[in-house]
Design a protein around this motif. Structure first.
Motif, PDB file in Angstrom:
ATOM      1  N   GLY A   1      44.213  56.726  26.404  1.00  0.00           N
ATOM      2  CA  GLY A   1      45.341  56.841  25.480  1.00  0.00           C
ATOM      3  C   GLY A   1      45.221  58.089  24.632  1.00  0.00           C
ATOM      4  O   GLY A   1      46.186  58.852  24.467  1.00  0.00           O
TER       5      GLY A   1
ATOM      6  N   ARG B   1      53.764  58.781  21.348  1.00  0.00           N
ATOM      7  CA  ARG B   1      53.079  57.500  21.425  1.00  0.00           C
ATOM      8  C   ARG B   1      52.622  57.229  22.843  1.00  0.00           C
ATOM      9  O   ARG B   1      53.143  57.815  23.809  1.00  0.00           O
ATOM     10  N   THR B   2      51.684  56.283  22.974  1.00  0.00           N
ATOM     11  CA  THR B   2      51.323  55.781  24.290  1.00  0.00           C
ATOM     12  C   THR B   2      50.898  54.322  24.165  1.00  0.00           C
ATOM     13  O   THR B   2      50.446  53.903  23.095  1.00  0.00           O
ATOM     14  N   THR B   3      51.089  53.581  25.241  1.00  0.00           N
ATOM     15  CA  THR B   3      50.672  52.174  25.194  1.00  0.00           C
ATOM     16  C   THR B   3      49.255  52.014  25.762  1.00  0.00           C
ATOM     17  O   THR B   3      48.691  50.937  25.706  1.00  0.00           O
ATOM     18  N   ARG B   4      48.733  53.114  26.317  1.00  0.00           N
ATOM     19  CA  ARG B   4      47.386  53.008  26.916  1.00  0.00           C
ATOM     20  C   ARG B   4      46.323  52.955  25.818  1.00  0.00           C
ATOM     21  O   ARG B   4      46.355  53.763  24.886  1.00  0.00           O
ATOM     22  N   PRO B   5      45.394  52.039  25.947  1.00  0.00           N
ATOM     23  CA  PRO B   5      44.342  51.944  24.925  1.00  0.00           C
ATOM     24  C   PRO B   5      43.165  52.903  25.229  1.00  0.00           C
ATOM     25  O   PRO B   5      43.083  53.455  26.330  1.00  0.00           O
TER      26      PRO B   5
END
Lengths: 158, 390
Positions: free
Chosen positions: A88, A80-84
């Protein structure tokens, strides 16, 4: 003078519950034993109490006490990543690319830890169950000793 | 209507079931009537030492007239005589002496009733066993209501009380069991009055997590509320609960709320919180698994009503006919006799969470039907109308 009871009567039959409780006590007295289910429920109560004392999340506690082992460490961790946006997507792609190499070193350790977790969980659950069983057996033996002493006391001295 | 309410002690510092009962009833009656409280200057029921100034004052907005207690109660004068009249053969004279020693001897209050009795349309007396009721009720019995708060102990069977229950124009009983008990001891086929009881004052309730944090109460617990003394069954509760946690539930706690006359054992599973505010008390009950009530003698348990108000089930001493009767009628809990029943019923309530909650809800419905303030005050209005008409 009106009696203080509702026209519909109490929704729970307390007298019936008490009758069942008394019958269960009588049965135990007669047999001097608890059933496996009762020992199991006693052990379950204790395990739940230990979990609550440790302030474990209620949902996790249910899973810990449940029949499956989905509480344990899983090597199939999510990427997962929180970067959009584009950054991301690029990060996830890179992580997916790198993951097989990382797993070469981590899978073995995580599997081992998962096995240890499972072993400890079984060990502790069985220990609690066994302690509960021994305690009720001890109680039953105490009752039998009491009964024998009463019987001996009632018998005329020779 | 002009009402004189006679009670042995009255004040915000006064802790006691009957006294609190009297205070709440006085406050609610004052919403519709002119109420004056006639009481003593004492706070402590063990000594009856005059602590308040005699004369007129106000407590929580209510006019209160205090009379000094003429003699202090002493253990030397009271204890041995009390033991004799309760448990051994004794004479009528000894019973009369017991009443004088028991107190609170307040001749000024009786003189006030004799000389100023016409100032009141109705007199309400609380607790049959005190000097103030024993002598005061005889002054104007025809316009008196007695709230006996009688328990199934030996005092109610003393010969000096036999005719007392036949005197008042009406009685406000706390339970059907109390009414039956008084009919039995007075030998009367029926007594005028109604089963009334008392409501519970509303107080804002704090969420369970907050009250646990605030009072440092951890884990699952059962709660006891009331004076912590041997007569209330607390010594037996301590023994049985300690055995229960040792044998079956090592992490269950007993939380005690109230003044400790009996020392609370130093035990990891026991927590004594002392006297709490109404908000804290109701919140602690609300956050508990259940209320335990070990008292063998009760005329009405306010703690039981508080538990039901908070939707919690109760485990009560089945030897107390009042508590057992209330629990059976309300479907609001279980009861026990010997230790095995205590342990089994407690285990049942702890392991049948949903059913226990249903018992709590059933108790709350019963409380709302019979002990909410509008219901209680409607009954008092009926009694007042009946007495003043007669």
């Amino acid at each position: 003078m009106p009696e203080p009871t509702g026209p519909e009567g109490p929704p729970v039959d307390v007298v019936r519950i008490m009758k069942e409780i008394r019958e269960s006590i009588q049965k135990k007295r007669e047999q001097g034993l608890y059933t496996d289910e009762e020992v199991e429920s006693l052990a379950g109560m204790r395990l739940r109490a230990y979990g609550e004392e440790a302030r474990i999340d209620g949902k996790l506690l249910e899973r810990l006490l449940g029949p499956t082992h989905d509480w344990n460490i899983s090597v199939d961790y999510l990427i997962r990543t929180t970067r959009p946006g584009l950054a991301g997507r690029a990060l996830i792609f890179t992580k997916k690319l790198v993951r097989p190499f990382v797993r070469l070193y981590t899978d073995h350790l995580l599997n081992r830890q998962a096995q240890i977790n499972l072993y400890f969980a079984h060990l502790l659950h069985n220990n609690v169950r066994e302690t509960a069983r021994l305690q009720v057996e001890l109680q039953a033996l105490r009752h039998r000793c009491d009964a024998l002493e009463r019987e001996r006391g009632a018998r005329p001295a020779r | 209507m002009r009402i004189g309410l006679v009670v042995q002690r009255f004040g915000e510092e006064v802790i006691g079931g009957a006294e609190l009962h009297a205070r709440w009833i006085a406050q609610h009656l004052a919403e519709r009537h002119r109420v004056e409280v006639l009481t003593t200057c004492a706070v402590d029921y063990l000594t009856w030492e005059n602590a308040y100034e005699p004369g007129e004052t106000r407590v929580a907005g209510l006019p209160v007239r205090r009379f000094p207690v003429a003699r202090r109660r002493t253990p030397e004068g009271f204890d041995e005589l009390s033991s004799k009249v309760h448990f051994f053969d004794h004479s009528d004279e000894e019973e009369r002496r017991w009443m004088e020693e028991h107190g609170p001897v307040t001749p000024g209050l009786i003189r006030h009733l004799e000389t100023r009795g016409d100032d009141y349309d109705v007199l309400i007396f609380f607790s049959y066993r005190y000097w103030t009721t024993f002598h005061g009720l005889r002054v104007h019995p025809g316009k008196s209501i007695l709230v006996p708060t009688a328990e199934q102990d030996n005092a109610v069977r003393l010969r000096i009380f036999r005719d007392l229950f036949l005197l008042p124009a009406a009685l406000a009983f706390n339970s059907p069991e109390e009414r039956e008990l008084l009919m039995e001891v007075s030998g009367a086929p029926g007594l005028p009055g109604e089963v009334v009881g008392v409501g519970i004052e509303d107080a804002p309730v704090v969420p369970p997590d907050e009250i646990r944090r605030r009072l440092d109460v951890l884990g699952d617990y059962v709660v006891y509320v009331g004076r912590i003394e041997r007569e209330k069954g607390c010594a037996r509760l301590f023994d049985e609960f300690a055995r229960y946690v040792r044998e079956q539930a090592p992490h269950l706690n007993l939380v005690l709320v109230g003044k400790a006359v009996l020392p609370v054992p130093v035990h990891v599973n026991f927590t004594h919180l002392g006297v709490l505010s109404e908000t804290e008390k109701l919140s602690v009950i609300g956050a508990s698994r259940l209320l335990v009530h070990p008292s063998p003698y009760e005329s009405l348990s306010m703690a039981l009503l508080e538990a039901w108000k908070m939707g919690r089930p109760a485990l009560v001493n089945g030897r107390c006919t009042v508590l057992r009767g209330q629990v059976q009628r309300a479907g609001g809990g279980l009861y026990y006799g010997p230790y095995e029943e205590f342990a089994e019923a407690l285990t049942w309530l702890l392991s049948h969470g949903n059913e226990a909650d249903t018992l709590g809800r059933s108790g709350r419905a019963y409380f709302e039907r019979h002990y909410s303030w509008p219901v209680i005050m409607e009954k008092y209005e009926r009694l007042l109308a009946c007495v003043s008409a007669s």
